[in-house]
Design a protein around this motif. Structure first.
Motif, PDB file in Angstrom:
ATOM      1  N   TRP A   1     -16.479  -2.438 -15.559  1.00 63.96           N
ATOM      2  CA  TRP A   1     -15.765  -3.595 -15.005  1.00 63.96           C
ATOM      3  C   TRP A   1     -16.709  -4.769 -14.748  1.00 63.96           C
ATOM      4  CZ3 TRP A   1     -10.914  -3.313 -15.984  1.00 63.96           C
ATOM      5  CH2 TRP A   1     -10.035  -4.254 -15.454  1.00 63.96           C
ATOM      6  N   ARG A   2     -18.003  -4.544 -14.890  1.00 61.25           N
ATOM      7  CA  ARG A   2     -19.040  -5.581 -14.824  1.00 61.25           C
ATOM      8  C   ARG A   2     -18.971  -6.409 -13.534  1.00 61.25           C
ATOM      9  NH1 ARG A   2     -19.940  -9.645 -18.902  1.00 61.25           N
ATOM     10  NH2 ARG A   2     -22.091  -9.551 -18.205  1.00 61.25           N
ATOM     11  N   VAL A   3     -18.868  -5.722 -12.421  1.00 56.92           N
ATOM     12  CA  VAL A   3     -18.865  -6.421 -11.135  1.00 56.92           C
ATOM     13  C   VAL A   3     -20.249  -6.956 -10.800  1.00 56.92           C
ATOM     14  CG1 VAL A   3     -18.597  -6.075  -8.640  1.00 56.92           C
ATOM     15  CG2 VAL A   3     -16.867  -5.201 -10.217  1.00 56.92           C
ATOM     16  N   SER A   4     -21.278  -6.186 -11.129  1.00 53.04           N
ATOM     17  CA  SER A   4     -22.632  -6.589 -10.788  1.00 53.04           C
ATOM     18  C   SER A   4     -22.990  -7.908 -11.466  1.00 53.04           C
ATOM     19  CB  SER A   4     -23.622  -5.499 -11.212  1.00 53.04           C
ATOM     20  OG  SER A   4     -24.944  -5.879 -10.888  1.00 53.04           O
ATOM     21  N   GLY A   5     -23.263  -8.920 -10.667  1.00 56.81           N
ATOM     22  CA  GLY A   5     -23.655 -10.231 -11.183  1.00 56.81           C
ATOM     23  C   GLY A   5     -22.514 -11.124 -11.609  1.00 56.81           C
ATOM     24  N   ALA A   6     -21.260 -10.692 -11.433  1.00 54.70           N
ATOM     25  CA  ALA A   6     -20.125 -11.493 -11.917  1.00 54.70           C
ATOM     26  C   ALA A   6     -20.019 -12.827 -11.189  1.00 54.70           C
ATOM     27  CB  ALA A   6     -18.822 -10.702 -11.777  1.00 54.70           C
ATOM     28  N   ALA A   7     -20.215 -12.828  -9.873  1.00 57.25           N
ATOM     29  CA  ALA A   7     -20.123 -14.082  -9.123  1.00 57.25           C
ATOM     30  C   ALA A   7     -21.208 -15.062  -9.565  1.00 57.25           C
ATOM     31  CB  ALA A   7     -20.225 -13.805  -7.627  1.00 57.25           C
ATOM     32  N   GLN A   8     -22.413 -14.548  -9.818  1.00 57.11           N
ATOM     33  CA  GLN A   8     -23.484 -15.414 -10.304  1.00 57.11           C
ATOM     34  C   GLN A   8     -23.161 -15.966 -11.690  1.00 57.11           C
ATOM     35  OE1 GLN A   8     -23.822 -12.427  -8.816  1.00 57.11           O
ATOM     36  NE2 GLN A   8     -25.904 -12.106  -8.038  1.00 57.11           N
ATOM     37  N   ARG A   9     -22.601 -15.123 -12.557  1.00 53.87           N
ATOM     38  CA  ARG A   9     -22.247 -15.605 -13.896  1.00 53.87           C
ATOM     39  C   ARG A   9     -21.153 -16.655 -13.819  1.00 53.87           C
ATOM     40  NH1 ARG A   9     -23.222 -10.063 -14.915  1.00 53.87           N
ATOM     41  NH2 ARG A   9     -21.018  -9.500 -14.659  1.00 53.87           N
ATOM     42  N   ALA A  10     -20.199 -16.482 -12.900  1.00 51.34           N
ATOM     43  CA  ALA A  10     -19.151 -17.484 -12.730  1.00 51.34           C
ATOM     44  C   ALA A  10     -19.746 -18.809 -12.268  1.00 51.34           C
ATOM     45  CB  ALA A  10     -18.112 -16.987 -11.736  1.00 51.34           C
ATOM     46  N   ALA A  11     -20.646 -18.754 -11.293  1.00 47.57           N
ATOM     47  CA  ALA A  11     -21.276 -19.983 -10.788  1.00 47.57           C
ATOM     48  C   ALA A  11     -22.077 -20.680 -11.886  1.00 47.57           C
ATOM     49  CB  ALA A  11     -22.182 -19.656  -9.596  1.00 47.57           C
ATOM     50  N   ALA A  12     -22.767 -19.898 -12.717  1.00 52.95           N
ATOM     51  CA  ALA A  12     -23.555 -20.493 -13.801  1.00 52.95           C
ATOM     52  C   ALA A  12     -22.651 -21.179 -14.816  1.00 52.95           C
ATOM     53  CB  ALA A  12     -24.404 -19.415 -14.479  1.00 52.95           C
ATOM     54  N   ALA A  13     -21.510 -20.553 -15.136  1.00 52.00           N
ATOM     55  CA  ALA A  13     -20.576 -21.155 -16.089  1.00 52.00           C
ATOM     56  C   ALA A  13     -20.001 -22.451 -15.548  1.00 52.00           C
ATOM     57  CB  ALA A  13     -19.457 -20.168 -16.411  1.00 52.00           C
ATOM     58  N   ILE A  14     -19.749 -22.501 -14.240  1.00 50.88           N
ATOM     59  CA  ILE A  14     -19.227 -23.713 -13.614  1.00 50.88           C
ATOM     60  C   ILE A  14     -20.278 -24.822 -13.643  1.00 50.88           C
ATOM     61  CG2 ILE A  14     -18.467 -24.706 -11.415  1.00 50.88           C
ATOM     62  CD1 ILE A  14     -17.279 -21.866 -10.790  1.00 50.88           C
ATOM     63  N   ALA A  15     -21.520 -24.447 -13.283  1.00 48.67           N
ATOM     64  CA  ALA A  15     -22.575 -25.457 -13.178  1.00 48.67           C
ATOM     65  C   ALA A  15     -22.932 -26.071 -14.517  1.00 48.67           C
ATOM     66  CB  ALA A  15     -23.820 -24.818 -12.549  1.00 48.67           C
ATOM     67  N   GLU A  16     -22.661 -25.360 -15.614  1.00 44.23           N
ATOM     68  CA  GLU A  16     -22.958 -25.893 -16.939  1.00 44.23           C
ATOM     69  C   GLU A  16     -22.069 -27.073 -17.317  1.00 44.23           C
ATOM     70  OE1 GLU A  16     -22.483 -22.613 -19.532  1.00 44.23           O
ATOM     71  OE2 GLU A  16     -24.387 -21.657 -18.992  1.00 44.23           O
ATOM     72  N   VAL A  17     -20.928 -27.196 -16.658  1.00 46.36           N
ATOM     73  CA  VAL A  17     -19.993 -28.276 -16.968  1.00 46.36           C
ATOM     74  C   VAL A  17     -20.393 -29.526 -16.205  1.00 46.36           C
ATOM     75  CG1 VAL A  17     -17.590 -29.032 -16.829  1.00 46.36           C
ATOM     76  CG2 VAL A  17     -18.127 -26.650 -17.427  1.00 46.36           C
ATOM     77  N   VAL A  18     -20.638 -30.596 -16.939  1.00 46.56           N
ATOM     78  CA  VAL A  18     -21.058 -31.857 -16.323  1.00 46.56           C
ATOM     79  C   VAL A  18     -20.286 -32.991 -16.978  1.00 46.56           C
ATOM     80  CG1 VAL A  18     -22.981 -33.405 -15.829  1.00 46.56           C
ATOM     81  CG2 VAL A  18     -23.360 -30.942 -15.897  1.00 46.56           C
ATOM     82  N   ALA A  19     -19.785 -33.900 -16.163  1.00 47.83           N
ATOM     83  CA  ALA A  19     -19.032 -35.037 -16.693  1.00 47.83           C
ATOM     84  C   ALA A  19     -19.927 -35.894 -17.550  1.00 47.83           C
ATOM     85  CB  ALA A  19     -18.445 -35.851 -15.549  1.00 47.83           C
TER      86      ALA A  19
END
Length: 325
Positions: free
Chosen positions: A307-325
């Motif tokens: 289910w890949r819980v380990s590190g999922a919140a960090q991966r979500a934050a990284a995916a969000i931070a990659e988006v820049v206007a």
């Protein structure tokens, strides 16, 4: 890092729980827009903008469900003539006009996703399980810079083209097991099950101790991590946060998907069955079925690592931070 907007839907506690899991890993300032009460304590670097409700019915006013809320099937919820709906969207638009947002997370609302993108801010849309091939969902996904999926890769089908599958996001990610399951203990997570059904299940399983978490103020457990570990079997619905939490705990579980739009929880239940991660029942079982169900759950050896819980919140934050206007 810049400024991140974050829309939180007000149905249930799952959207807020997911935000609180991801927020510590997301640098920069975040402005949250929601009808939910501001949490205490509020995460550092976070501003909370409270929005009017878009589904209330003031005295004498028409039911918003009868006011063409789907705009002929093109949207999910935009009722005509509803003041709360107008004010909540105006509050978001006003904030975007006043400050430069670099990105905006939408969890979840097609209408907010479209509004934000129309105002020139890139969106990160959080998707959910189930059949999301309807026109409103497809439009929100097509306009998003990222579509964030809180499940492991390949678990659910999605029409999104910019899909980032980060794994199950749990507030308990990173914690270690400190206690072993206590034989004969069942933990029931959340509400939604009538008291008489719970009483019947308990009566049909003499010698089993049933504990309830989150059904009411009297059973609310602020941090159920220890209870999750001590339970020999966990009984829960198939919500994304609930499944991620039992995965984090490595729990044996009986999962009863609740009726949700777009077949959301039923879709997750099918995956749990296919991967032999839990005993899944389509509806609340009859009283006499519970002894056998608990035996089947005890016999499980679920491989929750998938289910890949380990590190999922960090991966979500990284995916969000990659988006820049």
């Amino acid at each position: 890092m810049g400024l991140t907007g974050w829309y939180l839907h007000h149905h249930g506690a799952g959207h807020l729980t997911r935000f609180r899991a991801v927020r510590p890993h997301l640098p920069g300032e975040v402005v949250v827009f929601s009808s939910l009460p501001e949490p205490a304590p509020r995460p550092a670097g976070t501003t909370w903008v409270h929005l009017d409700r878009d589904n209330d019915r003031p005295p004498g006013a028409p039911d918003p469900a009868d006011a063409d809320p789907t705009a002929g099937g093109l949207l999910h919820w935009a009722p005509l003539g509803h003041g709360g709906h107008a004010r909540r969207l105006a509050a978001i638009a006003g904030a975007i006009a006043a400050r430069r947002f670099d990105r905006f997370v939408v969890d979840v609302s097609v209408e907010v996703a479209l509004l934000v993108r129309l105002l020139g801010v890139p969106t990160v849309v959080v998707t959910q399980p189930g059949d999301r091939n309807d026109p409103p969902h497809r439009l929100a996904y097509a306009t998003a810079a990222r579509v964030l999926a809180p499940w492991p890769a390949g678990v659910h089908r999605s029409p999104a083209t910019h899909l980032v599958e980060v794994g199950g996001i749990s507030r308990f990610d990173g914690r270690t097991r400190a206690v072993e399951p206590d034989p004969g203990t069942v933990l029931v997570l959340g509400g939604g099950v009538p008291d008489e059904d719970l009483a019947g299940a308990a009566a049909a399983t003499p010698g089993i101790r049933w504990q309830y978490a989150g059904r009411s103020a009297s059973t609310w457990i602020e941090d159920p991590w220890e209870a999750l570990q001590r339970a020999e079997v966990v009984v829960t619905a198939a919500g994304q946060n609930s499944v991620a939490d039992i995965a984090a705990a490595g729990a044996r579980a009986v999962v009863v998907p609740q009726p949700r739009p777009f077949d959301e929880q039923a879709a997750t239940g099918r995956i749990l069955t296919e991967r032999r991660l839990a005993v899944v029942e389509p509806s609340w079982p009859d009283d006499q079925a519970w002894p056998g169900l608990l035996d089947r759950a005890r016999a499980l050896r679920p491989d929750w690592a998938q289910w890949r819980v380990s590190g999922a919140a960090q991966r979500a934050a990284a995916a969000i931070a990659e988006v820049v206007a």
